[in-house]
Write an enzyme that holds these catalytic residues in place. Structure first.
Site, short mmCIF file in Angstrom:
data_model
loop_
_atom_site.label_atom_id
_atom_site.label_comp_id
_atom_site.label_asym_id
_atom_site.label_seq_id
_atom_site.Cartn_x
_atom_site.Cartn_y
_atom_site.Cartn_z
N ASP A 221 -5.77 -6.38 5.63
CA ASP A 221 -6.93 -5.66 5.13
C ASP A 221 -7.99 -6.66 4.65
O ASP A 221 -9.17 -6.57 5.00
CB ASP A 221 -6.48 -4.75 3.97
CG ASP A 221 -7.60 -3.85 3.46
OD1 ASP A 221 -8.56 -3.61 4.22
OD2 ASP A 221 -7.51 -3.39 2.31
N ASP B 266 -3.46 -18.00 2.01
CA ASP B 266 -4.62 -18.66 1.38
C ASP B 266 -5.22 -19.70 2.34
O ASP B 266 -6.44 -19.80 2.50
CB ASP B 266 -4.26 -19.28 0.02
CG ASP B 266 -2.93 -20.00 0.01
OD1 ASP B 266 -2.23 -20.01 1.04
OD2 ASP B 266 -2.57 -20.57 -1.05
N LYS C 140 2.93 -15.27 2.78
CA LYS C 140 2.87 -16.04 1.54
C LYS C 140 4.33 -16.35 1.18
O LYS C 140 4.84 -15.97 0.13
CB LYS C 140 2.16 -15.22 0.45
CG LYS C 140 1.93 -15.96 -0.85
CD LYS C 140 0.85 -17.04 -0.76
CE LYS C 140 0.79 -17.82 -2.07
NZ LYS C 140 -0.13 -18.98 -2.00
N ASP D 31 -11.82 -8.13 6.81
CA ASP D 31 -13.19 -8.04 6.28
C ASP D 31 -13.83 -9.43 6.33
O ASP D 31 -15.00 -9.58 6.69
CB ASP D 31 -13.20 -7.53 4.83
CG ASP D 31 -13.39 -6.01 4.75
OD1 ASP D 31 -12.93 -5.31 5.67
OD2 ASP D 31 -13.98 -5.54 3.76
N TYR E 138 0.82 -1.21 0.00
CA TYR E 138 0.00 0.00 0.00
C TYR E 138 0.86 1.26 0.00
O TYR E 138 0.39 2.34 -0.35
CB TYR E 138 -0.96 0.03 1.21
CG TYR E 138 -2.09 -0.98 1.13
CD1 TYR E 138 -2.09 -1.97 0.15
CD2 TYR E 138 -3.16 -0.95 2.01
CE1 TYR E 138 -3.12 -2.91 0.07
CE2 TYR E 138 -4.19 -1.87 1.94
CZ TYR E 138 -4.16 -2.85 0.97
OH TYR E 138 -5.18 -3.77 0.90
C1 IPM Z 1 -9.43 -0.43 5.99
C2 IPM Z 1 -9.81 0.18 4.68
C3 IPM Z 1 -8.69 1.06 4.19
C4 IPM Z 1 -7.45 0.19 4.04
C5 IPM Z 1 -8.97 1.83 2.88
C6 IPM Z 1 -10.19 2.72 3.01
C7 IPM Z 1 -7.78 2.63 2.41
O1 IPM Z 1 -10.14 -0.81 3.77
O2 IPM Z 1 -9.13 0.32 6.93
O3 IPM Z 1 -9.43 -1.65 6.10
O4 IPM Z 1 -7.27 -0.45 3.01
O5 IPM Z 1 -6.65 0.15 4.97
MG MG Z 2 -10.28 -2.75 4.62
#
Ligand code: IPM
Ligand code: MG
Length: 354
Positions: free
Chosen positions: A243, A219, A186, A247, A141
């Site tokens: 990240d 994975d 990985k 989620d 990133y």
């Molecule tokens: C998170 C979000 C952010 C990230 C985005 C909005 C840049 O997805 O905090 O998980 O990728 O860190």
């Molecule tokens: Mg995120």
């Protein structure tokens, strides 16, 4: 105690959920006799519109001068054209880096009363209690980005020092919990992952001999997270894997709207934000789930202000409301009425004051 907290509502549902977090902060301050100075600032898409910069200098300075920063969410279709010059997300990455918050704690705890709201089978969820430590200021990133008409690249880089410091945060956390640490990489493909694995291995073996460490490929980790999530205690991983996996992990707790996060560095100052995004599709409807933000406020009280008791009181009040069915549509019981974002704030405040 006295503390200064910068409030960044941001975009989409950000300001709505942060408003409830702020009300909780004010209530905690008055109940426990603290003086919190809350300073608002523009950040994200709204700051692009107003100042031509997602992280205006004035906002950054306010954040650097405070004890903690509470953030809602940023971004939205208005600022996400593929050729956009200025992006809210770039402001968020810069803010994390400027604050030096390299360790992002994302706890996932499954409340018994929410088991049925998750898309995953109840028997898999029972007893899940894990924390992700996501490296937040390095990796792909932040690496050099290149774009040519027929070619693009993103560079992924990690230094030994970057891996060492986030490993220490994760291992210390494991020592306060069940002494189990899983490092995710990985390393069968990526050079940065081979460095990652080597450094984590050395730091934990030499500095944290009481922590049981294992390594897992990303994975496989994605699979095990929903197959046997109770096996995990603390998980440490690089920026992009963290990240993505967090989620996924939010589905264990029923909804993306439930998960809080704390981003920490070497000082006490931290950045606190729910992990959900700005959800432009439901912005302004009053139905955004504020629990992720309210649990983030509890983390702020605990990690940046050292107010453990206040943090527990707030967590307890919020948990009780969830158990009593005070829920937004994303986690509502089938057939039960759902509550608005603001009504949930009302309920928690009333639980805090009675
Ligand atoms: C998170 C979000 C952010 C990230 C985005 C909005 C840049 O997805 O905090 O998980 O990728 O860190
Ligand atoms: Mg995120």
């Amino acid at each position: 105690m006295k503390a200064r907290i910068t409030i960044l509502g941001g975009d989409g549902i950000g300001p709505e959920v942060v408003a409830e977090g702020v009300r909780c902060l004010r209530t905690i301050a008055s109940r426990f006799g603290h003086e919190f100075e809350l300073v608002e600032a523009d950040f994200g898409g709204i700051a692009i519109d107003r100042h031509g910069d997602p992280l205006p200098q004035a906002t950054l300075e306010k954040c650097l001068e405070s004890d903690a920063v509470l953030l809602g969410a940023i971004g939205g279709p208005k600022w996400s054209a593929p050729n956009a010059k200025l992006r809210p997300e770039a402001g968020l990455l810069r803010l994390r880096r400027e604050l030096g918050v390299y360790a992002n704690l994302r706890p996932v705890k499954v409340l018994g009363s929410l088991v049925d709201a998750s898309p995953i089978k109840p028997h898999v969820l029972e007893g899940v209690d894990l924390v992700f430590v996501r490296e937040l200021t390095g990796g792909i990133y932040f690496g050099e980005k290149r774009r040519e008409p027929l070619h693009a690249s993103d560079l992924c880089e990690y230094s030994v020092a970057e891996v060492e410091r986030v490993t220490r945060v994760a291992a210390r956390l494991a020592q306060q919990r069940r002494h189990k640490l899983t490092s995710i990489d990985k390393s069968n493909v990526l050079e940065t992952s081979r460095l990652w694995r080597e450094v984590v291995e050395r730091v934990v073996r030499t500095e944290f001999p009481d922590v049981k460490l294992d390594h897992m490929l990303v994975d496989a980790a994605a699979m095990h997270l929903i197959r046997r999530p109770t096996d995990f205690d603390v998980l440490v991983t690089e920026n992009m894997f963290g990240d993505i996996l967090t989620d996924e992990a939010s589905m264990l707790s029923s909804s993306l709207g439930m998960l809080p996060s704390a981003s920490l560095g070497d000082s006490r100052r931290g950045l606190y934000e729910p992990i959900h995004g700005s959800a432009p599709d439901i912005a302004g409807k009053g139905i955004a789930n504020p629990y992720g933000t309210i649990f983030s406020v509890a983390m702020l009280l605990r990690h940046s202000l050292g107010l453990t008791n206040e943090a527990e009181v707030l967590e307890l009040a919020a948990t009780r409301m969830i158990e009593e069915g005070v829920r937004t549509p994303d986690i509502a019981l089938p057939g039960a009425r759902s509550y608005s974002t603001h009504e949930i704030g009302d309920a928690i405040i009333s639980a805090l004051t009675h």
